[in-house]
Design a protein around this motif. Structure first.
Motif, PDB file in Angstrom:
ATOM      1  N   ALA A  15      58.630  37.287  32.428  1.00 22.42           N
ATOM      2  CA  ALA A  15      57.853  37.039  31.114  1.00 22.42           C
ATOM      3  C   ALA A  15      57.075  38.162  30.397  1.00 22.42           C
ATOM      4  CB  ALA A  15      56.854  35.985  31.562  1.00 22.42           C
ATOM      5  N   ASP A  16      57.353  39.591  30.937  1.00 19.67           N
ATOM      6  CA  ASP A  16      56.840  40.554  30.475  1.00 19.67           C
ATOM      7  C   ASP A  16      55.263  40.464  30.129  1.00 19.67           C
ATOM      8  OD1 ASP A  16      56.662  43.114  29.568  1.00 19.67           O
ATOM      9  OD2 ASP A  16      57.285  42.576  27.497  1.00 19.67           O
ATOM     10  N   PRO A  17      54.509  40.230  31.177  1.00 21.26           N
ATOM     11  CA  PRO A  17      53.046  40.064  30.858  1.00 21.26           C
ATOM     12  C   PRO A  17      52.469  41.410  30.638  1.00 21.26           C
ATOM     13  CG  PRO A  17      53.416  39.791  33.322  1.00 21.26           C
ATOM     14  CD  PRO A  17      54.731  39.859  32.780  1.00 21.26           C
ATOM     15  N   LEU A  18      51.362  41.400  29.916  1.00 17.06           N
ATOM     16  CA  LEU A  18      50.579  42.649  29.504  1.00 17.06           C
ATOM     17  C   LEU A  18      49.679  42.665  30.596  1.00 17.06           C
ATOM     18  CD1 LEU A  18      49.945  45.196  27.844  1.00 17.06           C
ATOM     19  CD2 LEU A  18      48.432  44.067  26.436  1.00 17.06           C
ATOM     20  N   ARG A  19      49.617  43.582  31.547  1.00 15.25           N
ATOM     21  CA  ARG A  19      48.759  43.479  32.724  1.00 15.25           C
ATOM     22  C   ARG A  19      47.682  44.464  32.474  1.00 15.25           C
ATOM     23  NH1 ARG A  19      52.753  44.227  37.647  1.00 15.25           N
ATOM     24  NH2 ARG A  19      55.015  43.062  36.819  1.00 15.25           N
ATOM     25  N   MET A  20      46.423  43.536  32.168  1.00 13.96           N
ATOM     26  CA  MET A  20      45.040  44.299  32.044  1.00 13.96           C
ATOM     27  C   MET A  20      44.410  44.114  33.302  1.00 13.96           C
ATOM     28  SD  MET A  20      44.719  46.034  29.062  1.00 13.96           S
ATOM     29  CE  MET A  20      46.253  46.508  29.273  1.00 13.96           C
ATOM     30  N   ALA A  21      45.167  44.193  34.426  1.00 12.07           N
ATOM     31  CA  ALA A  21      44.169  43.878  35.784  1.00 12.07           C
ATOM     32  C   ALA A  21      44.880  44.749  36.761  1.00 12.07           C
ATOM     33  CB  ALA A  21      44.801  42.543  36.328  1.00 12.07           C
ATOM     34  N   MET A  22      44.440  44.986  38.088  1.00 11.14           N
ATOM     35  CA  MET A  22      45.077  45.565  38.979  1.00 11.14           C
ATOM     36  C   MET A  22      46.223  44.786  39.399  1.00 11.14           C
ATOM     37  SD  MET A  22      42.492  44.653  42.129  1.00 11.14           S
ATOM     38  CE  MET A  22      40.960  44.880  41.447  1.00 11.14           C
ATOM     39  N   PRO A  23      47.208  45.648  40.163  1.00 10.35           N
ATOM     40  CA  PRO A  23      47.158  46.963  40.441  1.00 10.35           C
ATOM     41  C   PRO A  23      47.473  47.839  39.216  1.00 10.35           C
ATOM     42  CG  PRO A  23      49.287  46.121  41.203  1.00 10.35           C
ATOM     43  CD  PRO A  23      48.345  44.988  40.607  1.00 10.35           C
ATOM     44  N   GLY A  24      47.025  49.172  39.621  1.00  8.48           N
ATOM     45  CA  GLY A  24      46.789  50.353  38.435  1.00  8.48           C
ATOM     46  C   GLY A  24      48.063  50.613  37.913  1.00  8.48           C
ATOM     47  N   HIS A  25      49.218  50.674  38.743  1.00  7.84           N
ATOM     48  CA  HIS A  25      50.595  50.880  38.451  1.00  7.84           C
ATOM     49  C   HIS A  25      51.244  49.944  37.324  1.00  7.84           C
ATOM     50  CE1 HIS A  25      52.377  47.563  40.902  1.00  7.84           C
ATOM     51  NE2 HIS A  25      51.964  48.106  41.676  1.00  7.84           N
ATOM     52  N   VAL A 206      32.546  57.864  50.904  1.00  3.19           N
ATOM     53  CA  VAL A 206      33.136  57.314  49.813  1.00  3.19           C
ATOM     54  C   VAL A 206      34.450  56.620  49.906  1.00  3.19           C
ATOM     55  CG1 VAL A 206      33.674  57.415  47.472  1.00  3.19           C
ATOM     56  CG2 VAL A 206      32.050  59.306  48.133  1.00  3.19           C
ATOM     57  N   VAL A 207      34.448  55.229  49.820  1.00  2.00           N
ATOM     58  CA  VAL A 207      35.711  54.434  49.939  1.00  2.00           C
ATOM     59  C   VAL A 207      36.270  54.224  48.550  1.00  2.00           C
ATOM     60  CG1 VAL A 207      34.694  52.387  50.335  1.00  2.00           C
ATOM     61  CG2 VAL A 207      36.831  52.714  51.094  1.00  2.00           C
ATOM     62  N   THR A 208      37.418  54.239  48.558  1.00  2.00           N
ATOM     63  CA  THR A 208      37.948  53.995  46.793  1.00  2.00           C
ATOM     64  C   THR A 208      39.361  53.316  47.138  1.00  2.00           C
ATOM     65  OG1 THR A 208      38.205  54.786  44.742  1.00  2.00           O
ATOM     66  CG2 THR A 208      39.002  56.272  46.576  1.00  2.00           C
ATOM     67  N   SER A 209      39.636  52.480  46.218  1.00  2.00           N
ATOM     68  CA  SER A 209      40.893  51.640  46.176  1.00  2.00           C
ATOM     69  C   SER A 209      41.717  52.532  45.265  1.00  2.00           C
ATOM     70  CB  SER A 209      40.863  50.255  45.808  1.00  2.00           C
ATOM     71  OG  SER A 209      40.061  49.474  46.853  1.00  2.00           O
ATOM     72  N   ALA A 210      42.840  53.232  45.883  1.00  2.00           N
ATOM     73  CA  ALA A 210      43.857  53.791  44.915  1.00  2.00           C
ATOM     74  C   ALA A 210      44.666  52.842  44.198  1.00  2.00           C
ATOM     75  CB  ALA A 210      44.863  54.662  45.743  1.00  2.00           C
ATOM     76  N   HIS A 211      44.769  51.654  44.713  1.00  2.00           N
ATOM     77  CA  HIS A 211      45.695  50.797  44.141  1.00  2.00           C
ATOM     78  C   HIS A 211      44.982  49.981  43.003  1.00  2.00           C
ATOM     79  CE1 HIS A 211      43.791  46.563  45.467  1.00  2.00           C
ATOM     80  NE2 HIS A 211      43.332  47.728  46.435  1.00  2.00           N
ATOM     81  N   LYS A 212      43.618  50.070  42.819  1.00  2.00           N
ATOM     82  CA  LYS A 212      43.036  49.249  41.830  1.00  2.00           C
ATOM     83  C   LYS A 212      43.140  50.131  40.223  1.00  2.00           C
ATOM     84  CE  LYS A 212      39.431  46.599  44.014  1.00  2.00           C
ATOM     85  NZ  LYS A 212      39.870  46.635  45.443  1.00  2.00           N
ATOM     86  N   THR A 213      43.289  51.589  40.352  1.00  2.00           N
ATOM     87  CA  THR A 213      43.237  52.113  39.108  1.00  2.00           C
ATOM     88  C   THR A 213      44.072  53.337  39.035  1.00  2.00           C
ATOM     89  OG1 THR A 213      41.309  53.504  39.844  1.00  2.00           O
ATOM     90  CG2 THR A 213      40.773  51.528  38.651  1.00  2.00           C
ATOM     91  N   LEU A 214      44.806  53.557  39.988  1.00  2.00           N
ATOM     92  CA  LEU A 214      45.946  54.632  39.977  1.00  2.00           C
ATOM     93  C   LEU A 214      47.199  53.945  40.427  1.00  2.00           C
ATOM     94  CD1 LEU A 214      44.297  57.313  42.518  1.00  2.00           C
ATOM     95  CD2 LEU A 214      44.045  57.032  39.988  1.00  2.00           C
ATOM     96  N   ARG A 215      48.119  54.684  40.205  1.00  2.00           N
ATOM     97  CA  ARG A 215      49.751  54.367  40.538  1.00  2.00           C
ATOM     98  C   ARG A 215      49.994  54.281  42.082  1.00  2.00           C
ATOM     99  NH1 ARG A 215      53.745  55.966  35.845  1.00  2.00           N
ATOM    100  NH2 ARG A 215      52.072  56.402  34.141  1.00  2.00           N
ATOM    101  N   ALA A 216      49.693  53.455  42.622  1.00  2.00           N
ATOM    102  CA  ALA A 216      49.697  53.114  44.157  1.00  2.00           C
ATOM    103  C   ALA A 216      49.711  51.675  44.457  1.00  2.00           C
ATOM    104  CB  ALA A 216      48.363  53.596  44.675  1.00  2.00           C
ATOM    105  N   PRO A 217      50.394  51.273  45.435  1.00  2.00           N
ATOM    106  CA  PRO A 217      50.789  49.817  45.717  1.00  2.00           C
ATOM    107  C   PRO A 217      49.466  49.137  46.291  1.00  2.00           C
ATOM    108  CG  PRO A 217      51.713  51.249  47.452  1.00  2.00           C
ATOM    109  CD  PRO A 217      51.137  52.152  46.418  1.00  2.00           C
TER     110      PRO A 217
END
Length: 442
Positions: A15-25, A206-217
């Motif tokens: 459906a080609d949604p515009l993903r304005m949500a995580m994951p960051g990729h 510091v803990v951080t979720s790469a998948h939320k805002t970076l190109r990561a699964p």
């Protein structure tokens, strides 16, 4: 063939949604995972072991630590939740009091329950004109540490789900002055080291979720720490909560992402995204840096009815991260180029939001103050419980957190009394659960 989940995901993708949500990729290809099965190994001599010293995994972790500016880094394949539990285990002894940011994610609450930690709550000022909690106040942290000299661990969330940043360097100085360690839940801030600032300087963990805002699964995350903490110490603590079979493709994706952002074009593209968000904030009603220090890549729209705006955007094929009564939260990353930004603008224009002022008097109310703590988080976790309708919960003790999700920030913490004003607040914000879990015989 019956594949309900796989089929649903493929249909949504088509459906080609515009993903304005995580994951960051945002659904774009990840080169290291192009041959996922081919690199899906286990602990063998050439592949290394996440929980043993040396080898290619530790080499990749050290490169991340250098890029971040930390002394050591541990790869996480269980999301930031795994990292939160790990740093709590390393920083606080069982039974200890801990100063906890009231906007903390539910993982902090479950970690305190598992480790028998006793929360002392740090509340934040409410930004009435913006309808969100402001930054953690350094003066307030200092006063709390002065009045609770036995507290030696402080846990702060920065940024919040709404992108509000706290002054971690100043907070860390205050904590260290009082002999306390500062833990930063930066789950939503993996990209901030690319913006030319040093937002986590001085934090012990510091803990951080790469998948939320970076190109990561999904589920790929990072835990950073500074001396006297060691990588061996992080490994030991992490094994308490993590799988003994971490995903090698996920760890390879973390390795690739660091190279992409630090040696490739990722950093410049992220700064272009931040510039696009700044322009969006000028053209549409949104939180701005005039309200509070903000994540430069997060767009938080301020509207009269956030839930309705979210539904209208979804009808246009645009899927935000979350909404509440007065906001719509959109996560933008370096994967959102000119085409995605233009599509988002067309959607916001269809909603009539271009040039519109923020609603006078944001309708999102502040949450009520923390209720009376009737028992410890651990006692609440293991107590007999039952689920009851909201209207019958007044006066009961919460058996688990009452947390609209997203953002997963508890309005009532485990072990707290559920007061009538809390139930009124949940109804007012459109809480989406019909029942709450309470402790029996309390």
């Amino acid at each position: 063939m019956s594949t309900p989940l796989y089929s649903a995901l493929r249909a949504f993708q088509a459906a080609d949604p515009l993903r304005m949500a995580m994951p960051g990729h945002k659904g774009q290809s990840l080169p290291p995972l192009a041959d996922y099965a081919g690199i899906d190994f286990t602990e063998l001599p050439p592949t290394g072991n996440l929980y043993a010293p040396g080898g290619p995994i530790e080499a990749a972790e050290q490169l991340w630590a250098e890029a971040w500016g930390a002394d050591c880094c541990l790869f996480l394949t269980g999301g930031s939740t795994q990292g939160v539990h790990t740093m709590l285990l390393r920083a606080a002894a069982p039974g200890a009091e801990i100063l906890v940011d009231r906007v903390s994610h539910r993982s902090v609450h479950t970690g305190m329950a598992l480790l028998d930690l006793r929360p002392v709550w740090l509340t934040r000022p409410w930004l009435a004109g913006a309808g969100v909690a402001g930054p953690a106040e350094p003066d307030r942290v200092e006063k709390m540490l002065e009045s609770h000299p036995n507290i030696k661990t402080v846990c702060i969330t920065s940024p919040t789900y709404y992108g509000v940043l706290s002054d971690i360097p100043t907070l860390s100085h205050i904590c260290h002055t009082h002999g306390a360690k500062l833990l930063a839940d930066g789950a939503h801030g993996a990209h901030l080291f690319l913006t030319g600032e040093d937002p986590y300087r001085g934090a012990d963990y510091v803990v951080t979720s790469a998948h939320k805002t970076l190109r990561a699964p999904g589920q790929s995350a990072l835990l950073f720490a500074n001396a006297p903490e060691t990588l061996d110490g992080l490994r030991w603590a992490s094994r308490t909560f993590a799988t003994s079979s971490p995903s090698y493709p996920m760890m390879a994706a973390l390795d690739w992402a660091r190279d992409y952002y630090c040696a490739g074009v990722g950093q410049s593209r992220y700064r272009e995204t931040c510039a696009s968000v700044a322009r969006l904030r000028r053209d549409y009603p949104a939180l701005t840096p005039e309200d509070a220090p903000l994540d430069p890549a997060r767009l938080v729209l301020c509207v009269e009815d956030g839930f309705r705006a979210e539904r209208e955007l979804q009808a246009l094929g645009i899927y935000p991260e979350m909404a509440d009564a007065a906001h719509v939260v959109l996560i933008l990353t370096d994967c959102d180029g000119p085409e995605e930004i233009a599509r988002l603008r067309r959607g916001l224009d269809r909603l009539g939001l271009r040039g519109k002022r923020r609603p006078a008097g944001i309708v999102q109310p502040p949450p009520p103050p923390p209720g009376r703590q009737k028992c410890t988080p651990r006692e609440a976790l293991f107590a007999p419980k039952e689920a009851v309708p909201l209207e019958r919960a007044a006066g009961a003790v919460a058996g688990e957190e009452v947390a609209p999700y997203p953002p997963g920030v508890p309005v009532v913490a485990p072990g707290e009394e559920i007061e009538k004003k809390v139930l009124s607040y949940l109804r007012e914000i459109g809480y989406n659960e019909k029942k709450v879990t309470i402790m029996q015989n309390r």
